[in-house]
Design an enzyme around this catalytic site. Structure first.
Site, PDB file in Angstrom:
ATOM      1  N   ASP A  86      27.476  76.237  50.965  1.00 50.36           N
ATOM      2  CA  ASP A  86      26.531  75.587  50.000  1.00 50.36           C
ATOM      3  C   ASP A  86      26.282  74.330  50.308  1.00 50.36           C
ATOM      4  O   ASP A  86      26.875  73.767  51.341  1.00 50.36           O
ATOM      5  CB  ASP A  86      27.305  75.712  48.679  1.00 50.36           C
ATOM      6  CG  ASP A  86      26.360  75.306  47.517  1.00 50.36           C
ATOM      7  OD1 ASP A  86      25.005  75.342  47.790  1.00 50.36           O
ATOM      8  OD2 ASP A  86      26.570  75.053  46.391  1.00 50.36           O
ATOM      9  N   ASP A 356      31.949  76.435  45.894  1.00 48.80           N
ATOM     10  CA  ASP A 356      32.792  76.056  44.657  1.00 48.80           C
ATOM     11  C   ASP A 356      32.677  76.230  43.021  1.00 48.80           C
ATOM     12  O   ASP A 356      33.202  75.889  42.092  1.00 48.80           O
ATOM     13  CB  ASP A 356      33.282  74.451  44.639  1.00 48.80           C
ATOM     14  CG  ASP A 356      31.922  73.664  44.691  1.00 48.80           C
ATOM     15  OD1 ASP A 356      30.821  74.495  44.429  1.00 48.80           O
ATOM     16  OD2 ASP A 356      32.081  72.555  44.511  1.00 48.80           O
ATOM     17  N   ASN A 449      67.140  94.964  75.797  1.00 48.99           N
ATOM     18  CA  ASN A 449      66.023  94.727  74.581  1.00 48.99           C
ATOM     19  C   ASN A 449      66.183  93.699  73.775  1.00 48.99           C
ATOM     20  O   ASN A 449      65.196  92.935  73.213  1.00 48.99           O
ATOM     21  CB  ASN A 449      65.908  96.172  73.682  1.00 48.99           C
ATOM     22  CG  ASN A 449      64.631  96.065  72.905  1.00 48.99           C
ATOM     23  OD1 ASN A 449      63.570  95.876  73.286  1.00 48.99           O
ATOM     24  ND2 ASN A 449      64.812  96.436  71.579  1.00 48.99           N
ATOM     25  N   ASP A 453      63.735  90.461  73.202  1.00 47.10           N
ATOM     26  CA  ASP A 453      63.103  89.914  71.786  1.00 47.10           C
ATOM     27  C   ASP A 453      63.552  88.564  71.661  1.00 47.10           C
ATOM     28  O   ASP A 453      62.733  87.819  70.809  1.00 47.10           O
ATOM     29  CB  ASP A 453      63.903  90.913  70.653  1.00 47.10           C
ATOM     30  CG  ASP A 453      63.244  92.236  70.823  1.00 47.10           C
ATOM     31  OD1 ASP A 453      62.233  92.525  71.738  1.00 47.10           O
ATOM     32  OD2 ASP A 453      63.566  93.266  70.291  1.00 47.10           O
TER      33      ASP A 453
END
Length: 614
Positions: A86, A356, A449, A453
């Site tokens: 706007d 708004d 693993n 990780d």
């Protein structure tokens, strides 16, 4: 995670189980190994990495006076390539003042009659007072004219709506003189006026008088002022139940001109957004002249514009043809704002909307990123994904950059995990088919693993290359599949080389030597997986042209050191690993350096071939 990876997992895990069961003869061990492979191939850290990235982005944005209500909106912020906004309060200072009140013929309102009528209209209405109503009330208070209301009482009102673009109140004075006072947009008020007061005399409305009124309004619009028309009708006999149908035979008596100058920072903010690939389009309810004036003042191209009336006449296909070039939209209804955003999205754009007001609620919901401000009406804040504590486009630029960082770090994890897991499939498949023993025990796979990780938990704290942040980024699932196929098998090549080294150079060619073999592949597999973080995180040469942040580098090398040390510890012995001879490590260094070099070569080819990396 790619569907391709999932399909391979569904096919390969049972296949690994069958191969190991047949070749090794131990079906239980084969089953446990296959389950461990499935766990190792699953990107179980994906939810955590995504949540951590989004949360870190939200915290970073909160420090820049931006509250993130919907964490997923941060990714859309980074992908946004069109920002619809706007005009009021975003491009302008959001400090509207009543600059002029003049008679219908353009003369000065010395008796303040226009101001009085406007005051009654704003004061007696029970709807939500907009910024112009507040400006009128504030001006009357400064002039100490508030006592005028005491001589009148309200009879009824005809509320404002976004189709009529005007509102009316019916008041009565102490002598029972009843009148309707209407205030609203110039064109809409003129449609209900049959008369105009010129030179103190009421004249029948003619095309000439109407054109003069429009000319006066347009002249003030070109000076950057918003104009409302004021009309009235006196001696009303009707006593109650007033409706839109009563807004007829009105007399145009004057105009109100409001000034809301553009922000000094607006032009620079729009330029910065444009440099980062975000086009700004203005979607305003104001008339075309003032929207163009403000647009020119803040550096927006005003050569292509559309009004709500133009849009109403167009089909969706016709409107789509105009949308790419049109930057200014004026006199829009709430439904038209929503329609524009929807059609922009259908053209494969990621659209943000900043608003708004009550009339912005639908557009905020439709947009990919709904942005409002702390001072907005409740329904706008409820509909928004992001709340700005400062209504400033510069804050939005910071949000766009943070969104792209967040998206980039999430993409890093997905691509490096998907490609690494894809390559591990071939490695496990080759080892299962040709080795007379398990290439690694299930516990080895799970620990490897876990360490991998852990090394990736710092990815949310990594930086992105400046080049990556210059353009909007969108998720492309097809690119992930292509990336996996091109990059994933590289690790398999060097895993197989490791098998050959352990088999021929170190004589690990029988079940009696499987512990040494498993220890060698455990270290190589972990280090190669961990290094891939640095190879994939940038399209540049890692460590030389682009370095990760210290948390990423520190944890990477720490995990690599832990992986090397484990076989030499009691813990390593307890899980079936053994110390490796020193002669293994020159081979390891050569394999890892070759792996990084080949990955960099493929990376350069991939970027030239597909013009993208992350």
């Amino acid at each position: 995670m790619s569907i391709l990876l999932i399909r391979f997992m569904l096919v390969m895990v049972p296949f690994v189980f069958l191969i190991n069961g047949v070749t090794k003869g131990d079906w239980f061990s084969a089953f446990i190994f296959a389950v461990s492979v499935a766990v190792g191939l699953t990107p179980e850290m994906l939810p955590m990495i995504i949540s951590a990235n989004l949360s870190k982005g939200a915290v970073a944005m909160s420090k820049k006076k931006t509250i993130v209500k919907n964490l997923n909106a941060i990714q859309n912020f980074g992908a946004m390539n069109i920002l619809c906004t706007d005009k009021t309060g975003t491009l302008t200072c959001d400090n509207i003042v009543l600059e002029k009140y003049i008679n219908a013929d353009g003369s000065s309102d010395e008796k303040k009659r226009i101001l009085r009528h406007a005051y009654f209209n704003s004061y007696f209405q029970t709807g939500l007072k907009n910024l112009m109503d507040k400006a009128i009330l504030s001006h009357v208070k400064e002039l100490q004219m508030e006592h005028l209301k005491d001589s009148y009482k309200k009879v009824d009102e005809i509320p404002f709506d976004f189709i009529r673009r005007r509102m009316s109140v019916v008041i009565e004075d102490n002598q029972q003189k009843r009148q309707i006072i209407t205030k609203g947009a110039m064109e809409e008020v003129l449609t209900i006026c049959s008369y105009a007061e010129f030179d103190g005399t009421v004249h029948r409305m003619t095309d000439e008088i109407k054109q003069k009124a429009i000319t006066i309004s347009e002249q003030m619009n070109k000076e950057g002022m918003r104009v409302l028309a004021v009309a009235q009708k006196s001696f009303i006999e009707k006593e109650h139940d007033f409706a839109v149908g009563d807004e007829t035979e009105m007399v145009l008596i004057g105009y109100l001109a409001f000034l809301d100058p553009p922000k000094t920072s607006a032009a620079n903010a729009i330029r910065q957004l444009h440099e980062h690939g975000v086009e700004v389009k203005v979607l305003s309810g104001d008339n075309e002249a003032i929207v163009k004036t403000i647009g020119r003042q803040v550096g927006i191209n005003t050569s292509h514009s559309l009004t709500g009336m133009d849009i109403e006449k167009m089909t969706d296909d016709e409107l789509k043809e105009h949308l790419p070039d049109t930057t200014l939209f004026s006199k829009l209804t709430p439904l038209q704002k929503t329609r524009i955003i929807l059609l922009l999205q259908e053209q494969d754009n990621t659209v943000g909307f900043l608003g708004d007001g009550i009339n912005d609620a639908a557009a905020l919901r439709q947009s990919d990123v709904g942005i409002s401000v702390d001072t907005a009406v409740d329904i706008a804040k409820e509909s928004a994904d992001i709340i700005l504590l400062e209504k400033d486009l510069m804050v939005l630029e910071d949000g766009v950059i943070e969104g792209r960082k967040t998206f980039g770090n999430i993409t890093k994890y997905i691509k490096m995990t998907a490609s690494s897991n894809f390559g591990n499939m071939f490695s496990v498949l080759a080892a299962s088919a040709f080795l007379p023993f398990l290439p690694m025990l299930p516990i080895h796979l799970l620990i490897q693993n876990l360490l991998y990780d852990i090394s990736q938990t710092t990815i949310p704290f990594d930086r992105m290359d400046p080049e990556y942040l210059r353009k909007p980024r969108k998720w492309d699932a097809s690119d992930l599949s292509r990336f996996m196929i091109c990059i994933g098998p590289i690790s398999s090549i060097f895993d197989i080389i490791t098998y050959l080294v352990m088999w021929y150079a170190f004589g690990c060619n029988s079940p009696e030597h499987q512990t040494l073999f498993q220890s060698g592949w455990f270290i190589e597999g972990l280090l190669s997986q961990t290094l891939i973080v640095h190879m994939i995180r940038t399209r540049k040469i890692p460590f030389i042209q682009s370095r990760a942040t210290w948390p990423v580098m520190g944890l990477t090398f720490f995990i690599m050191a832990v992986g090397i040390v484990i076989p030499f510890t009691r813990f390593g012995a307890s899980i079936g690993l053994m110390p490796l001879p020193l002669s293994y490590f020159p081979w390891l260094i050569g394999i890892l350096l070759s792996y990084c070099a080949l990955t960099q070569v493929v990376k350069v080819w991939y970027i030239k071939r597909f013009v993208r990396w992350l």
